[in-house]
Design an enzyme around this catalytic site. Structure first.
Site, PDB file in Angstrom:
ATOM      1  N   CYS A  82       0.859  -1.187   0.000  1.00  0.00           N
ATOM      2  CA  CYS A  82       0.000   0.000   0.000  1.00  0.00           C
ATOM      3  C   CYS A  82       0.896   1.238   0.000  1.00  0.00           C
ATOM      4  CB  CYS A  82      -0.896  -0.003   1.236  1.00  0.00           C
ATOM      5  SG  CYS A  82      -1.853   1.515   1.430  1.00  0.00           S
ATOM      6  N   ASP A  89      -0.385  -5.874   0.385  1.00  0.00           N
ATOM      7  CA  ASP A  89      -1.658  -6.157  -0.272  1.00  0.00           C
ATOM      8  C   ASP A  89      -1.488  -7.456  -1.059  1.00  0.00           C
ATOM      9  OD1 ASP A  89      -3.168  -3.891   0.531  1.00  0.00           O
ATOM     10  OD2 ASP A  89      -2.164  -2.665  -0.977  1.00  0.00           O
TER      11      ASP A  89
END
Length: 184
Positions: A82, A89
């Site tokens: 992120c 992620d």
């Protein structure tokens, strides 16, 4: 036809040819290709540098242009970072394409996808960037990418990119990733 390895950023123009000619395997000929121009396949590779430094490689399509078929690559453990929080992620990527002159070499694609591991960007940017890099590099007849991202903050994000309608007469199965219900 040549086997080529060039940085993704150079895929639009000015491709460098890497020496050896590929004797591409032709259906029924019994010949095996000389893929000596590939840098990744069959060799130890040190990663790093992110997607801008990663190199995709391609090999000639062994079939004539009128032979249309779909190729699928699935990456169920794609990771990126992120850009705001620095937290990891995770996504399940499905890349489908109908080749024209070139096929993407699978190990180079795997290493390219792995280059996103420490790359900070939003889900939409990562998914579409991967699709556009492959599209620009192999110039397929058709391509689609499904990015099925696992939830962060309680919301899964699915991102889809497609270059147009698939060619007629090509079997294009569903991508097979269910809507989020605790994917697994």
């Amino acid at each position: 036809a040549f086997c080529e390895a060039v940085p993704v950023g150079e895929c639009a123009v000015g491709m460098s040819r890497w020496g050896r000619r590929c004797l591409s395997a032709v259906a029924g000929s019994g010949r095996i290709g000389d893929y000596g121009g590939l840098d990744k396949l069959g060799r130890a590779v040190v990663g790093g540098g992110g997607p801008d430094a990663a190199q995709l490689e391609r090999v000639p399509n062994p079939f004539p242009p009128q032979t249309r078929y779909m190729t699928r690559f699935v990456c169920p453990e794609f990771t990126s970072i992120c850009p705001v929080t620095g937290q990891p992620d995770f996504a399940h990527l499905v890349l489908d394409y109908v080749a024209d002159r070139w096929l993407v070499e699978s190990k180079s694609l795997k290493l390219y996808l792995h280059s996103y591991r420490n790359h900070g960007d939003f889900h939409e940017a990562c998914t579409v960037a991967v699709a556009k890099a492959v599209e620009g590099f192999i110039e397929p007849v058709w391509l689609r990418m499904g990015g099925y991202w696992y939830p962060r903050g309680g919301i899964p994000i699915d991102v889809f990119y497609q270059t147009g309608d698939p060619p007629q007469g090509v079997w294009v199965p569903e991508q097979g990733v269910a809507p989020y219900r605790g994917r697994g």
